[in-house]
Scaffold this motif. Sequence first.
Motif, PDB file in Angstrom:
ATOM      1  N   ALA A 228       0.827  -1.203   0.000  1.00  0.00           N
ATOM      2  CA  ALA A 228       0.000   0.000   0.000  1.00  0.00           C
ATOM      3  C   ALA A 228       0.865   1.258   0.000  1.00  0.00           C
ATOM      4  N   TYR A 229       1.881   1.268   0.848  1.00  0.00           N
ATOM      5  CA  TYR A 229       2.771   2.437   0.870  1.00  0.00           C
ATOM      6  C   TYR A 229       3.526   2.572  -0.439  1.00  0.00           C
ATOM      7  N   SER A 230       3.940   1.460  -0.997  1.00  0.00           N
ATOM      8  CA  SER A 230       4.698   1.495  -2.239  1.00  0.00           C
ATOM      9  C   SER A 230       3.848   1.992  -3.402  1.00  0.00           C
ATOM     10  N   SER A 231       2.594   1.528  -3.483  1.00  0.00           N
ATOM     11  CA  SER A 231       1.744   1.916  -4.610  1.00  0.00           C
ATOM     12  C   SER A 231       1.320   3.371  -4.542  1.00  0.00           C
ATOM     13  N   ARG A 232       1.458   3.999  -3.385  1.00  0.00           N
ATOM     14  CA  ARG A 232       1.079   5.400  -3.218  1.00  0.00           C
ATOM     15  C   ARG A 232       2.286   6.334  -3.152  1.00  0.00           C
ATOM     16  N   ALA A 233       3.461   5.761  -3.296  1.00  0.00           N
ATOM     17  CA  ALA A 233       4.683   6.555  -3.154  1.00  0.00           C
ATOM     18  C   ALA A 233       4.833   7.591  -4.255  1.00  0.00           C
ATOM     19  N   GLY A 234       4.238   7.340  -5.416  1.00  0.00           N
ATOM     20  CA  GLY A 234       4.417   8.246  -6.545  1.00  0.00           C
ATOM     21  C   GLY A 234       3.520   9.459  -6.548  1.00  0.00           C
ATOM     22  N   TYR A 235       2.648   9.613  -5.532  1.00  0.00           N
ATOM     23  CA  TYR A 235       1.722  10.742  -5.510  1.00  0.00           C
ATOM     24  C   TYR A 235       2.365  12.028  -5.009  1.00  0.00           C
ATOM     25  N   GLY A 236       3.540  11.921  -4.427  1.00  0.00           N
ATOM     26  CA  GLY A 236       4.207  13.118  -3.921  1.00  0.00           C
ATOM     27  C   GLY A 236       3.616  13.654  -2.638  1.00  0.00           C
ATOM     28  N   ALA A 237       2.813  12.846  -1.950  1.00  0.00           N
ATOM     29  CA  ALA A 237       2.190  13.284  -0.698  1.00  0.00           C
ATOM     30  C   ALA A 237       3.167  13.124   0.461  1.00  0.00           C
ATOM     31  N   GLU A 238       2.922  13.882   1.518  1.00  0.00           N
ATOM     32  CA  GLU A 238       3.765  13.782   2.702  1.00  0.00           C
ATOM     33  C   GLU A 238       3.454  12.501   3.463  1.00  0.00           C
ATOM     34  N   ASP A 239       4.390  12.101   4.316  1.00  0.00           N
ATOM     35  CA  ASP A 239       4.266  10.823   5.018  1.00  0.00           C
ATOM     36  C   ASP A 239       2.991  10.735   5.840  1.00  0.00           C
ATOM     37  N   TRP A 240       2.636  11.814   6.549  1.00  0.00           N
ATOM     38  CA  TRP A 240       1.452  11.778   7.398  1.00  0.00           C
ATOM     39  C   TRP A 240       0.181  11.579   6.576  1.00  0.00           C
ATOM     40  N   GLU A 241       0.163  12.134   5.353  1.00  0.00           N
ATOM     41  CA  GLU A 241      -1.020  12.000   4.513  1.00  0.00           C
ATOM     42  C   GLU A 241      -1.142  10.586   3.960  1.00  0.00           C
ATOM     43  N   VAL A 242      -0.027  10.031   3.517  1.00  0.00           N
ATOM     44  CA  VAL A 242      -0.038   8.651   3.021  1.00  0.00           C
ATOM     45  C   VAL A 242      -0.446   7.697   4.144  1.00  0.00           C
ATOM     46  N   ALA A 243       0.035   7.956   5.348  1.00  0.00           N
ATOM     47  CA  ALA A 243      -0.345   7.123   6.490  1.00  0.00           C
ATOM     48  C   ALA A 243      -1.855   7.164   6.706  1.00  0.00           C
ATOM     49  N   GLY A 244      -2.453   8.343   6.532  1.00  0.00           N
ATOM     50  CA  GLY A 244      -3.900   8.449   6.657  1.00  0.00           C
ATOM     51  C   GLY A 244      -4.616   7.629   5.602  1.00  0.00           C
ATOM     52  N   TRP A 245      -4.142   7.702   4.372  1.00  0.00           N
ATOM     53  CA  TRP A 245      -4.763   6.919   3.302  1.00  0.00           C
ATOM     54  C   TRP A 245      -4.702   5.423   3.610  1.00  0.00           C
ATOM     55  N   VAL A 246      -3.512   4.971   3.966  1.00  0.00           N
ATOM     56  CA  VAL A 246      -3.309   3.534   4.182  1.00  0.00           C
ATOM     57  C   VAL A 246      -4.109   3.046   5.386  1.00  0.00           C
ATOM     58  N   THR A 247      -4.050   3.780   6.478  1.00  0.00           N
ATOM     59  CA  THR A 247      -4.734   3.315   7.694  1.00  0.00           C
ATOM     60  C   THR A 247      -6.245   3.387   7.580  1.00  0.00           C
ATOM     61  N   SER A 248      -6.764   4.178   6.653  1.00  0.00           N
ATOM     62  CA  SER A 248      -8.222   4.179   6.458  1.00  0.00           C
ATOM     63  C   SER A 248      -8.683   2.811   5.965  1.00  0.00           C
ATOM     64  N   TYR A 249      -7.873   2.186   5.103  1.00  0.00           N
ATOM     65  CA  TYR A 249      -8.181   0.824   4.653  1.00  0.00           C
ATOM     66  C   TYR A 249      -7.952  -0.181   5.779  1.00  0.00           C
ATOM     67  N   GLU A 250      -6.884   0.007   6.529  1.00  0.00           N
ATOM     68  CA  GLU A 250      -6.589  -0.929   7.612  1.00  0.00           C
ATOM     69  C   GLU A 250      -7.676  -0.903   8.682  1.00  0.00           C
ATOM     70  N   ALA A 251      -8.324   0.244   8.855  1.00  0.00           N
ATOM     71  CA  ALA A 251      -9.440   0.314   9.797  1.00  0.00           C
ATOM     72  C   ALA A 251     -10.584  -0.593   9.343  1.00  0.00           C
ATOM     73  N   ILE A 252     -10.777  -0.674   8.026  1.00  0.00           N
ATOM     74  CA  ILE A 252     -11.786  -1.597   7.501  1.00  0.00           C
ATOM     75  C   ILE A 252     -11.370  -3.035   7.796  1.00  0.00           C
TER      76      ILE A 252
END
Length: 293
Positions: A228-252
């Motif tokens: 998940a982190y690898s597939s989103r690495a190319g968006y240029g987002a900051e670490d805290w934002e990517v963590a939010g994206w990834v953990t939203s799925y992990e909450a599911i």
Amino acid sequence: MNGPLIAVTGASGEVGGRVARRLARTGVPVRLLGRDPARLPDLPGADQAPAAPYGDGEAMRRALDGAHTLFLVSAHETPDRVRQHTTAVDAAVAVGVERIVYVSFQGAAPDATFTFARDHWDTEAHIRTAEVRHTFLRDNWYQAGLPAMTGADGVLRGPAGDGRVAAVTHEDIADAAAAVLLEEGTAHDDRTYDLTGPEAFTLAEAAEELSRVTGRTVSYVPESREEAYSSRAGYGAEDWEVAGWVTSYEAIANGELAAVSDAVRTLTGHPATRFADFLAEHPDSYRHLLRDR
């Protein structure tokens, strides 16, 4: 117009704008707030406040002066979002706002898997300590987000495993919020409502529904955390934002968004919208999936 003044933040956004339009139609006094007044909707009978960023206490006090109720839509995710929220809450209390209705997130907790849900918990905690009546509306995932997060390649990917999500529509949230805001009594004081759809489904089932409406194969690809982190690495987002994206799925995956609530029906008098019905009513939400199929 009669009744206490309701201040609506985020009035140029998806939730605040819908709520503002519903309130304006009833004829209650409404004041619209936003960071950019030029983007506020032009609604009959509604006042438009000067620019009022949440983190600017003085601007928020000016914008909220004379308001009875504050509808506080959570700010866009930033590292200092809690500070912005608490500044807005403190400004409201300082000018005599009597009630705050805050848009939170289902599963908000200090140890929530979804990092941004922890922000919501901290904001709720601050509101609880303030001398103000309050109601928390804890939204689940937005149904509109499911097609939006599906790539043009027809793949919805994330580390949600086989977990279920009781996603809800913006329209149902707005209907529920308007019902709470228009209640002038104390029925909703110190209450927390989970706003969900009528069913919880897996992302694989969401993909099946998208396949049905688009006529193409849409699939769900479960990812590991590393993937998940690898597939989103190319968006240029900051670490805290990517963590939010990834953990939203992990909450599911952890079952934190699977609980189905009847709050939409209880508050509005109509059932919450099924995902299939949302797609039928909003073909624009998946139009990107119809290209080059």
